[in-house]
Structure formats: structure tokens, C-alpha cells
Design an enzyme around this catalytic site. Structure first.
Site: not given
Length: 895
Positions: A71, A127
């Protein structure tokens, strides 16, 4: 520049006044953990009419790649057009453990567009680092977004009714609905109420679906299966996201903005469900294609001819330069972009070419795409992850879940489940958190990564082998070598650019310790400088984590004697004097501390995991624990030997039996330590025994092959991935040579009778296309009997072996010895017996060292035992008295 001018001319002649008067809007749609075969337009099972229409109206890439297989790194590459280590994002972020984040100094798509008059807004997952957990991290605002609404990582407690969204840094509280719809709601509100209607806009929508924990409306889930069926809910999240995107498309059309909006859709990495990546090998987290080949759709009605399927390899790394090319604005100055401008390809106005091959990285390993070939290159950096502890935690989860295990796994294997989604059982969830924490990247690993190089490579021809099952590196050695050289140049550039993130407290704790401990000179400055240079080349201990630096230091110091503590202080003082600008002071201090501690229990790895034979099957297990499933079954497999890298075993399989063992026909095999990747190296028509690995970093398997004409043996070698018939001899058939073990300098410890030198023990140096050289080893015991099954310690300073008095072969009644070994003087000295000293007629055999040299495992009468030279104790570690155990071998330790 020529392509840009051609493109602008093309626009002025072809499109309406809107395209000439206003720059195109940009909408980027990124989903989380979507597989290559999820969408209907990619042959998947989920109904996605909105995305299908975008694909039909634009360009659908069949060979599109995320920025990374996980990610945070993927998103860093997506926004910057740079390989993720350059941006400061080495791995998946968690502010509880990490200081790293997307560097504020990086130039993002948002910053480039904002500089050119765009209104910019981010919606959804981020993130890339946030100012939470007392971190002073930048926010999306610091990376070019005027407005942002999103979550630090994922919505909690799930996609349904999340409670952790923030708007421009302020918490919003609980929101009714599903995450994908909530993200689009906010984007629509911004379009209607927050933006200046005269400005072009950049909307960056990063959805959380279908990342775990998953949730979707029942009426959608029911179209794909039962409401409690995991795969049906997974499909439901994708369907729901398609509907949310449909609402955004409808609003853009109503506002009259749709035709002049560049829309880009993709995923941050492959799916965690293997089947959703289709025929591709690997899944989320993997550098094989399934980990990073994802859907890629680009649509711009006013600027890109639609209805096309494009096979050119492309990826998220290309987005920033491509948007610059499509819009006709300059790329960031004095910034190395790893991606290339796809605009000539998309607009069909020029010839596309890459200035640098397409690369995807994971930690310090990488894949590089050139034409139909993809090179998979592993880093030489040693992994600091405690795999044994991870395996123990998985076993504990199995025990905790018991009969509920299969239900909790819901079709996934346990390892994947540990990384994706929570367990219903609280204790299993607690263990899962500990497991995941082991794999969290630590900033203290960075120096090791930065000094590493590319090591072993694999090569695949995707035009013939999209599933990457046939590694052709050995078949095409020149191509593999050329591509590796090209990849190495990129790798060096990335690692030189990549920043370091010293862990909190490293510098201060090291400084405090130095001040507290009085210096006591014991060596000349020049000698200490040489010693420190050697220490600098060592790796950090596996159990050291920068986030727990001080606790680790205190633990190790508590186990040291006063004079050892003083030596630490002395060396640290000298290190600071000769290298005041050392890049990572805390890591340097830990290396010194570990060197002085040496074999101290505080830093010793006490786990006893290894491989062995039990009733003809290969097992990997922690000694003393009951066996689980074997790695192999249905055959007679012998002598599993661990590779130095710890990820593979080599063993031989009996193909043809005979009462006389020397007449067996056997086949050498390799298998991954997790039980996958079984590969046969020899054809089973030979008598091949006693396989092991070289220690020179090449992971070369070697073994002994019987010469049927003379009855003697020849040392053979091959390569991982080679086919039967591709093995080659290292010694001549004219004399007998039996290889026992290897040294890191490439020499092999053998028993041989080379011409003119007589039978004895030697260090043999193989020479390609030439005769090997032999250097005799001196050992007093060798004058009165046979040394057999010799195991060299990892530091190559000690050996253990079987000793048979006399020269007529027998097995029961041998004594096991431990001795000192000097590779330079080639001497075995101070030999001391530690098992079967009286020579009782029991089979004592196969002594093997542990990696930390604290233990020796061996077989006695078909059972396994561990001997500890430190205190002379012996423990039985086999658990089934009715089973036949043989050929033990410690993890990560070639014999």
C-alpha cells in the site's frame, strides 16, 4: 517537447472551445487491493458497468502495474512518479512504529497541478504518514491538496459506518453508510460548494474497498452469494464502489465537465485473494505479477481516442509525467522521475519510448520489465524478520481457534489471513497483532538495505509464460546478466537517493551510555580502527528493533561483565572520534554492543527450528514440538539441508531401492522451506548423496555422485532452477572425492585421494574449466580412524563430526566430537567427544551446528538430541518414540 507541441496543435484543430479555453480536469480513482481479474471488463466476476463504460470510452491497459505490491510504497510512487525508497517510504506505514513518511520535499501530482492553476482535493485513504501518535508528519495539505477528507489508513471499524474520517485535520465522527459512498459524497459536496468554478480541478479519490475488513450492502452482496460468504462480500465492495464512481461520473456530466476530464482508474496492488489475480502468479505483497499487475483505465473524451485495448507495459509510476504531457505543462525540475510520459501513446500523436525500464520495488528487491521479459532480482540484504517467532504465533493461532479455524480462514491460507482482516476470537486477534508487528518495517534496517546489492535473479518470458512458472535465467544467461547489470544501475541510483530515518532515541541513548561508562584503553588506536571497520560490515541482530532501542541496550548490557561493558564504551568512544559523521549512530552502537556481547545469552538466538526426516518424510519444525504436516509425503526423502539464506532445502529422493545403499538410484530435489516450489535437479538414474549448499552467497547446491565404474565419488553442482542434465562435476572421475561442507571463501571440505597426494582431508578449491586444487587438513584423529559427516560452524572456527576408530566402514558405534578449526592453517585441534564416548553399538550420527553455535543437533538410535557445548547438557527433542527420526539440520545453517 516535440510530442507536447504536436499534441497541443492536435487539440487546437480538433476540439471545441472548451478544450482550448480551459485545461482538462483530472480525476484519479485508486482502489485498495483489487485484483487483475476482478472487474467485468477484465474478465472478472463482478458487475462493473460504470468502469466498463469508461474502459470502452478510453484506453484499457492489459499490462498496467501499481507502484509497488503493497500500500504505502505504491501510493508514494503513484503521487511522485518516483520509486518509493527515493520518497522515504520504504514499506507499509504505521505511525505507532514508524517515523518515515512521504517526504515533504517530494513533488507530487497535486503540487505540480496546483502550481499550474488547479484546485486540488484529496478524498479517502491516505496512508503516507499523518501527524498522529505524536508524529510531526506532513498532511495532504503539505503535499499540495487545498482540501482533504480521509483516513490515516483504513476506515474503522470497517467500510460500514466508519468513525475515523477527518476533514482538513479535524475528526468528523461516526458517518452512516459505506466508505466508498461516503468518499464520493464528500467529493460531490466539494464540487458543488467548495471549488471555484473557473479553475480546472484535480480530484484524488482513494477508496478503501476491497481491503479488509470488508462490508457491503446486503442487496448487493446477495447477487454474488450468501450474505456471510467472504468472497461474496468482497465482490459486493467492488460493485458498491463502481456504483459510487457512477454517481461521480453523473455529476461531472451534469456540470458539463465530463468530456474535458482526464479520468484514471487503478489499484494500489494486487488482490490478497489469489484467484482474483487470474492466471498471474503471486498476490498482494509479492513481486510476481499477481502482486502488482492491476487494472489500468485512462479516459478523456476530449483528448484521448477511445475504444482501445493497449498491451504496452505501463504503470502508476508514469502518472505524473503523463499528466504533464497530456495537459502540456512542465515536469518538476531537477527531479529524477522513474516513470515516463505515456501521452504520445494515449493520444496517438507520437512514438512512445521509455527513458528507463519499468521497475517495481518491494523493500530492497525489485522486478524490471524490458519487452516481454521481466527480471526478478532479490536483494543481498539479510532479512531481520524473526520467521521462527512468526511461525510460533501462527501455531498458537491454530490452537486458539481450534475447530473454528476453517471458518475463520474462509478459503484463505493462514499466513494470508494473518495479514488481512481481524479474527472474531480476541486472543487470536491479539496473536495476529504480534505476528504483523514482526513484519513491520523498522528504520534500523535501512543502513543494511542501502549498502546491499542485487543478488540472485529470475527471468521470465511473459509472452510465453504469463504465470511465471518457467525461470529461464539459466537458459538465457547472457540476457539475464545484461538485464541484471541494467537493473543494478537503477538499484544503486535508488538506494543512493533513499533517505535514512534514525529511530527515536537512538542518538541520545547511545550518547548517554557512552557518558555513563568509563573508558579503559586496551588496544592501539590503529588496531581499534581495523576492528571497528570489521564491525561496521556486520548486520544488525534479528531481534533488534530501533523503536525499542533503549530497552534492547539495557537488556544486553545486563548480561555483560564489567570489563565487557568497559570495552563497549571504549570502542564507542573511538568510533565517534574516527567517524563523527556516521549516518546512523544508534545502529553503529548496536553493532559494537553485539560484537562485544558475542555469545552472551541476551543476544543469542535460542530457538531450535530445523529440518529432519521422520518415517521417510521431510519436516520443518521447532525441535521438541510435535510435528505438523510434512513438506513431502508419498516418497522416501533424505537429508534435508538448509540454504544459508534460510528459504530453501535441498534433499535426495530414493527412486530405486536396494539392500545395498550404495546401489540406490536417487534424485536431488529443492523445496522452499514453506513447502512450496518443489523442483527436481537430477533425473534419478544416478546414485547422488550428501547434498548441501555453498556458503559463498550463490546458493549453489552440491552433492556426491557415485562413479559406477570405480565405485568412487565425484562432487557435483548445479543451480537453483536448473533442469536434470544441467548439473556439472567439480572433480575428476579419475579419483575419489567426497564433499562434506563448504566455506564462505568458496573452498569445500572434502575427503579425497587427489593424484600424488594420497587419501586424506582437504580444503578443495573448485576451478572452472580446470582441475581443482587441494590443501591438506591436519587432524590428529585422522591418523587412527575416519572422520565422517563433518559440519562446519557458521563462523567457520569449529567443527563437529562422527569419528570411527579404524578404517573399515561401520556406522553403529561411532563417537561424536566437537573441535576447533582454523581455515588459514588448515588444522582441526582440541577435539573432544560429546556423545557415545564409549563407542556403544548405537547409531550416533549427523551432528549439525545451530546458527548461533550454541547447540549441536544429532541423531541417536533413530531419535533426535540437542547438545549444548556451553554447559555440556543434552536434551532429547524428538517427540514420537515410535517414529524413525534422522538427518537433523538447523535452520539457515548449511552444514
Amino acid at each position: 517537447m516535440k510530442n507536447v507541441l504536436t499534441f497541443l496543435s492536435f487539440l487546437s484543430l480538433t476540439f471545441s472551445g472548451l478544450a482550448k479555453d480551459k485545461a482538462p480536469n483530472v480525476v484519479t480513482l485508486l482502489v485498495d487491493d483489487l485484483g487483475y481479474r476482478d472487474l467485468a471488463c477484465y474478465g472478472g466476476p463482478v458487475k462493473t458497468p460504470v468502469l466498463d463504460k469508461l474502459a470502452n470510452g478510453g484506453v484499457r491497459f492489459t499490462d498496467f502495474h501499481s507502484g509497488a505490491p503493497t500500500c504505502s510504497p505504491s501510493r508514494a510512487t503513484y503521487l511522485t512518479g518516483r520509486l518509493n525508497p527515493r520518497t522515504g517510504v520504504y514499506s507499509v506505514l504505521d505511525e505507532r512504529f514508524h517515523r518515515m513518511h512521504l517526504l515533504k520535499s517530494e513533488t507530487t501530482i497535486a503540487e505540480v497541478l496546483k502550481k499550474n492553476g488547479y484546485a486540488t482535493a484529496h478524498f479517502g485513504k491516505w496512508h503516507l504518514g499523518m501527524p498522529v501518535q505524536n508524529r510531526e508528519n506532513p498532511t495532504p495539505d503539505d503535499h499540495g491538496f487545498d482540501y482533504w477528507f480521509g483516513v490515516v489508513n483504513g476506515p474503522g471499524p470497517s467500510h460500514k459506518n466508519p468513525t475515523n474520517f477527518m476533514r482538513n485535520g479535524e475528526r468528523v465522527g461516526k458517518i452512516e453508510g459505506y466508505s466508498c459512498q461516503i468518499v464520493v459524497d464528500e467529493a460531490l459536496t466539494w464540487l458543488d460548494q467548495k471549488r471555484d468554478g473557473d479553475e480546472p480541478f484535480f480530484l484524488n479519490l482513494w477508496f478503501n474497498e476491497p481491503h479488509d475488513p470488508i462490508a457491503a450492502p446486503d442487496e448487493i452482496v446477495s447477487q454474488y452469494g450468501a450474505l456471510n460468504e467472504r468472497e461474496a462480500i468482497y465482490s459486493g465492495t467492488i460493485d458498491n464502489t463502481d456504483r459510487a464512481i457512477g454517481r461521480l461520473i453523473a455529476r461531472l456530466e451534469k456540470l458539463g465537465e465530463l468530456d474535458n476530464t482526464i479520468i484514471i482508474y487503478s489499484s494500489d496492488n494486487g488482490s490478497y485473494l489469489q484467484e482474483r489475480n487470474g492466471e498471474l502468479r503471486g498476490k498482494k505483497g509479492s513481486l510476481f505479477e499477481g502482486g502488482h499487475r492491476v487494472p489500468g483505465i485512462v479516459c478523456w473524451k476530449d483528448g484521448i481516442p477511445g475504444g482501445r485495448v493497449e498491451d504496452e507495459p505501463a504503470g502508476a509510476v508514469d502518472l505524473l509525467p503523463t499528466l504533464c504531457g497530456l495537459i502540456g505543462i512542465g515536469k518538476p525540475e531537477k527531479v529524477h522521475l522513474d516513470g515516463s510520459d505515456l501521452s504520445p501513446l494515449l493520444t496517438e500523436t507520437g512514438t512512445f519510448s521509455r527513458h528507463q525500464p519499468l521497475v517495481v520495488m518491494s523493500d530492497a528487491s525489485m522486478v524490471m520489465r524490458v519487452g516481454d521479459h521481466t527480471l526478478f532480482a532479490s536483494s543481498t540484504a539479510r532479512s531481520p524478520i524473526d520467521i521462527k517467532a512468526a511461525d510460533r504465533l501462527m501455531e498458537q493461532v491454530k490452537q486458539v481457534l481450534g475447530d473454528a479455524l476453517e471458518k475463520e480462514l474462509d478459503g484463505m491460507n493462514l499466513r494470508s489471513r494473518m495479514f488481512n482482516g481481524n479474527f472474531a476470537n480476541p486472543e487470536a486477534n491479539r496473536l495476529r497483532a504480534q505476528f504483523r508487528k514482526l513484519y513491520y518495517f523498522q528504520e534500523s534496517w535501512i543502513p543494511e538495505l542501502k549498502k546491499s546489492e542485487l543478488g540472485r535473479v529470475q527471468l521470465y518470458d511473459l509472452s510465453k509464460d504469463p504465470g511465471q512458472q518457467d525461470n529461464i535465467a539459466l537458459k538465457r544467461p547472457e540476457l539475464a546478466a545484461r538485464l541484471k547489470e541494467q537493473a543494478s544501475a537503477i538499484y544503486r541510483s535508488v538506494m543512493a537517493d533513499a533517505p535514512e530515518w534514525p529511530a527515536p532515541g537512538e542518538q541520545s541513548s547511545a550518547k548517554n551510555l557512552q557518558e555513563e561508562m568509563p573508558a579503559r584503553p586496551t588496544a592501539k588506536a590503529s588496531d581499534k580502527a581495523k576492528l571497528l571497520a570489521r564491525i561496521d560490515k556486520t548486520t544488525l541482530p534479528k531481534d533488534y528493533h530501533g523503536s525499542r532501542h533503549q530497552a534492547y541496550v539495557e537488556k544486553v548490557l545486563a548480561g555483560l561483565k564489567p570489563e565487557e561493558q568497559a570495552l563497549v564504551s571504549e570502542l564507542w568512544k573511538e568510533k565517534r572520534r574516527i567517524d563523527p559523521k556516521m549516518p546512523n549512530r544508534g545502529a553503529s552502537f548496536i553493532r559494537i554492543l553485539t560484537h562485544v556481547a558475542g555469545g552472551a545469552p541476551a543476544v543469542r538466538n535460542k530457538t531450535n527450528r530445523g529440518s529432519y526426516y521422520m518415517n521417510g518424510e521431510i519436516h520443518v519444525n521447532t525441535y521438541g514440538q510435535s510435528e505438523g504436516k510434512p513438506l513431502t509425503t508419498g516418497h522416501h526423502d533424505f537429508k534435508p539441508s538448509w540454504s544459508k539464506t534460510g528459504d530453501m532445502l535441498v534433499f535426495f529422493r530414493r527412486v530405486k531401492n536396494d539392500p545395498d545403499v550404495s546401489k540406490w538410484k536417487t534424485a536431488i530435489h529443492i523445496i522452499n522451506a514453506d513447502g512450496t516450489g518443489l523442483h527436481q535437479l537430477t533425473d534419478g538414474t544416478h546414485t547422488d548423496f550428501n547434498q548441501t549448499w555453498t556458503r559463498d552467497g550463490r546458493n549453489t547446491p552440491i552433492w556426491n555422485r557415485k562413479n559406477p565404474k570405480t565405485g568412487g565419488y565425484v562432487v557435483m553442482a548445479s543451480k537453483v532452477g536448473a533442469k536434470p542434465g544441467e548439473e556439472f562435476p567439480l572433480t575428476d572421475k579419475g579419483y575419489h572425492t567426497w564433499a562434506y561442507t563448504c566455506l564462505t571463501d568458496g573452498r569445500i571440505l572434502v575427503r579425497s585421494n587427489p593424484p600424488g597426494q594420497g587419501m586424506g582431508y582437504y580444503l578443495m578449491t573448485p576451478v572452472k574449466n580446470a582441475k581443482p586444487t587441494f590443501e591438506r587438513i591436519q587432524c590428529e584423529l585422522a591418523n587412527s580412524g575416519v572422520l565422517d559427516r563433518v559440519s562446519l560452524s557458521p563462523t567457520e572456527t569449529r567443527v563437529c563430526f562422527e569419528f570411527q576408530r579404524g578404517f573399515k566402514r561401520r556406522v553403529p558405534g561411532r563417537t561424536l566430537y566437537v573441535a576447533d578449526f582454523d581455515a588459514q592453517s588448515r588444522k582441526i585441534t582440541n577435539a573432544k567427544p560429546f556423545a557415545n564416548e564409549d563407542g556403544k553399538p548405537i547409531w550416533f550420527a549427523y551432528p549439525r551446528w545451530s546458527k548461533d553455535e550454541s547447540s549441536i543437533v544429532y541423531q541417536a538410535g533413530g531419535k533426535l538430541h540437542i547438545y549444548k557445548p556451553e554447559d555440556g547438557s543434552t536434551d532429547k527433542v524428538s517427540t514420537n518414540d515410535k517414529a524413525d527420526y534422522r538427518y537433523p539440520h538447523f535452520e539457515d545453517t548449511p552444514k
